[in-house]
Every structure is written in structure tokens, then in C-alpha cells.
Design a protein around this motif. Sequence first.
Motif, mmCIF file in Angstrom:
data_model
loop_
_atom_site.group_PDB
_atom_site.id
_atom_site.type_symbol
_atom_site.label_atom_id
_atom_site.label_comp_id
_atom_site.label_asym_id
_atom_site.label_seq_id
_atom_site.Cartn_x
_atom_site.Cartn_y
_atom_site.Cartn_z
ATOM 1 N N PHE A 54 -5.216 3.417 -0.791
ATOM 2 C CA PHE A 54 -4.764 2.501 -1.842
ATOM 3 C C PHE A 54 -3.277 2.719 -2.156
ATOM 4 O O PHE A 54 -2.500 1.770 -2.198
ATOM 5 C CB PHE A 54 -5.604 2.664 -3.109
ATOM 6 C CG PHE A 54 -6.941 1.953 -3.060
ATOM 7 C CD1 PHE A 54 -7.398 1.369 -1.885
ATOM 8 C CD2 PHE A 54 -7.752 1.857 -4.192
ATOM 9 C CE1 PHE A 54 -8.621 0.716 -1.828
ATOM 10 C CE2 PHE A 54 -8.973 1.194 -4.149
ATOM 11 C CZ PHE A 54 -9.418 0.636 -2.968
ATOM 12 N N MET A 55 -2.896 3.972 -2.378
ATOM 13 C CA MET A 55 -1.479 4.240 -2.643
ATOM 14 C C MET A 55 -0.643 4.072 -1.374
ATOM 15 O O MET A 55 0.557 3.860 -1.449
ATOM 16 C CB MET A 55 -1.283 5.671 -3.158
ATOM 17 C CG MET A 55 -1.560 5.857 -4.626
ATOM 18 S SD MET A 55 -1.226 7.574 -5.115
ATOM 19 C CE MET A 55 -1.026 7.376 -6.881
ATOM 20 N N GLY A 56 -1.293 4.208 -0.241
ATOM 21 C CA GLY A 56 -0.586 4.037 1.037
ATOM 22 C C GLY A 56 0.262 5.238 1.419
ATOM 23 O O GLY A 56 1.282 5.097 2.084
ATOM 24 N N PRO B 17 6.151 4.331 -0.784
ATOM 25 C CA PRO B 17 6.172 2.915 -1.132
ATOM 26 C C PRO B 17 6.775 2.711 -2.527
ATOM 27 O O PRO B 17 6.537 3.496 -3.434
ATOM 28 C CB PRO B 17 4.683 2.523 -1.121
ATOM 29 C CG PRO B 17 3.937 3.796 -1.278
ATOM 30 C CD PRO B 17 4.797 4.880 -0.727
ATOM 31 N N GLY B 18 7.562 1.671 -2.669
ATOM 32 C CA GLY B 18 8.148 1.378 -3.986
ATOM 33 C C GLY B 18 9.421 2.156 -4.239
ATOM 34 O O GLY B 18 9.954 2.829 -3.353
ATOM 35 N N ASP B 19 9.874 2.069 -5.483
ATOM 36 C CA ASP B 19 11.110 2.739 -5.888
ATOM 37 C C ASP B 19 10.879 4.250 -6.012
ATOM 38 O O ASP B 19 9.866 4.681 -6.585
ATOM 39 C CB ASP B 19 11.543 2.154 -7.238
ATOM 40 C CG ASP B 19 12.983 2.466 -7.556
ATOM 41 O OD1 ASP B 19 13.732 1.512 -7.806
ATOM 42 O OD2 ASP B 19 13.351 3.665 -7.560
ATOM 43 N N HIS B 168 10.155 -6.397 -1.267
ATOM 44 C CA HIS B 168 9.070 -6.400 -2.263
ATOM 45 C C HIS B 168 8.877 -4.997 -2.868
ATOM 46 O O HIS B 168 7.752 -4.595 -3.188
ATOM 47 C CB HIS B 168 7.758 -6.897 -1.641
ATOM 48 C CG HIS B 168 7.412 -6.207 -0.364
ATOM 49 N ND1 HIS B 168 7.693 -6.728 0.868
ATOM 50 C CD2 HIS B 168 6.819 -5.012 -0.127
ATOM 51 C CE1 HIS B 168 7.286 -5.888 1.803
ATOM 52 N NE2 HIS B 168 6.751 -4.841 1.215
ATOM 53 N N THR B 169 9.974 -4.290 -3.023
ATOM 54 C CA THR B 169 9.905 -2.940 -3.595
ATOM 55 C C THR B 169 9.262 -2.961 -4.977
ATOM 56 O O THR B 169 8.487 -2.067 -5.328
ATOM 57 C CB THR B 169 11.334 -2.341 -3.692
ATOM 58 O OG1 THR B 169 11.921 -2.404 -2.401
ATOM 59 C CG2 THR B 169 11.307 -0.907 -4.171
ATOM 60 N N THR B 173 6.194 -0.707 -6.302
ATOM 61 C CA THR B 173 6.438 0.205 -7.424
ATOM 62 C C THR B 173 5.335 0.054 -8.481
ATOM 63 O O THR B 173 4.736 1.043 -8.921
ATOM 64 C CB THR B 173 7.819 -0.091 -8.061
ATOM 65 O OG1 THR B 173 8.823 0.064 -7.054
ATOM 66 C CG2 THR B 173 8.110 0.823 -9.232
ATOM 67 N N GLY B 174 5.065 -1.188 -8.863
ATOM 68 C CA GLY B 174 4.007 -1.454 -9.842
ATOM 69 C C GLY B 174 2.652 -1.001 -9.317
ATOM 70 O O GLY B 174 1.854 -0.400 -10.041
#
Lengths: 88, 196
Positions: A54-56, B17-19, B168-169, B173-174
Motif C-alpha cells: 500500500f505504501m509502496g 513515494p511523495g515529498d 503527481h508527487t 504524499t497524501g
Amino acid sequence: MDKVDYRALQVWLTLVVLTLLTYAIGVSGLGGAVVVAGILLSVAVKGHLVVDVFMGLKGVRSPWRWIVTAWLFIVLLLIGVAFTMGES
Amino acid sequence: METVASRPAIVTKRSLPGDFAIWIFIYAELLVFGIFFLSYAFTRARHVELFNTYQRHLDRESGAINTLVLITSSYFVVMAVNAIRRGAARRCSQWLLLAILSGGVFVFIKLAEFSAKHAEGVTLSTNTFYMFYLSLTFFHFMHVLMGMVILSVVAVKAYQGAYSAQDHTGVETGASYWHMVDLVWIVLFPLVYVMH
């Protein structure tokens, strides 16, 4: 149209089954060291699936993935130790 | 003789993944929750009878339903991230809306649970078990609310076309924050509601 993400669906189903199992143990009133160990093992599996799929974080370079996984296993291990202390 | 095919493939490790900033926040949050969980567990070791007695008074059904709700909302968030990676921004916002609605269900059930305990006269000072139960679950409850706000902002931005398959960062992040909220509850539910 969404593509079916079979891996995510499989993880979701596993999480649901393990949660229902934990709930059933709660309703039955079962307790003790073996039951606690079983529940903690199921939480470890659930948490690991959430972290990796899920978090990847599976395939993410060290140490970032391992910080979360280590948090999970250390916390669960110490909870197990605390419950063992409570038994004695 | 070693062939090219038998050589191990070069594995390219991805970045988070994300910021990156949200991950510093997530690690800090996990540390705080971890300390909270261990405080509960080691305090329980000194008051086993008290904890076991009052744990039986908790609404285990609500806890289990809320676990299923959060797990399902996390699945919706995974689908939202999948959608934006394909460039389907509207679909992404729809999946996020489902996750936010699931968060709303969690909040509703939790408020009903808090309200029932309040009606029974339970407060932070009732006993040590209830002090942990109320503070731990309320602390997590605040994170669910925060997560819903974050997902709402991301959903609106996705709907407005602020994200694409290449950029789509914000969605990741969310999503990372929401999965952290789910992960913490996965430990909290059995610890506080079931294990004895």
C-alpha cells in the motif's frame, strides 16, 4: 476504466481476513501468551503488507524502507515482551 | 562460463513515494505512536487485572469495523495513486473521495464510541486503562481528521487537473500519510481492544 490491481486486492483481502480473525479471538475471550504471539504475528504480516504494497516501499532504497519495517517489528517485539512480563 | 543471462539483473532502487518532507513527519509520528504503544504495554504489565477488566467494557465491534473501514480506505487510496500514474486525474479524485468518505465513517463510529463512554461517565482520570484508551484513540482520531483534510486538498487539486502521469508527487504524499494512519490503527486495535 480502472485496471484491476490484483496485488492490492489480494492484500486488502488478506488484511480483512486477518482483522476478522483478530476480532473473533477478541469475541471468544481467548488470551494468554500463545494467543498474544499469534495476534502479534498477524499484525506483523498486516503491517508489512501495508508498508510494502500500500505504501509502496518495496524496492525503495535503504534505509528509508527499513526504518518503517524496523519500527513495526521492534514495537511488536517489545509489546510481546511487555505482555510476557504481565503474565509472570 | 558465465553467460550474460545468468548475471543478476541490476536492481534500480526507487526513492520514497511523495515529498521527502512528509516522510520525516511520518517517521516522527511513528516514533511518537511507538512510545505511546510501549507505554501502554509496559504500564499494563504492572496493572494486568485492571487493564483486562476494563478492556472488556470496550466496544470491540466498533474497533473491528473501523479497522475494516481504514483498510478499505487505504485500498481506495492505492487505486487513486494507480489512476494518476495512468494520467486519469478525475478518476484519481473519485477514488480519493471514496477514501475521504470512508474516513468520515471512521470518524462517525469513533465519535459514537467516545459519546457512549462519556455517557458512562468515563474520563481521562477514571483509571489508568481509560487514560490510555482515551488519549491513544483520540490522538489517532486527530490524525484521521488531518488525513481527511490532506486527502480533500489533493482530491480537489486532482479534479482541477493539477496532477498528471508525470507529475503527481502531491497524490503520493497524501497517500503516504493516509497509509501511516492505517498502519498505526492496525497495531492499535488489537493492542487496546483485543490482547489480554
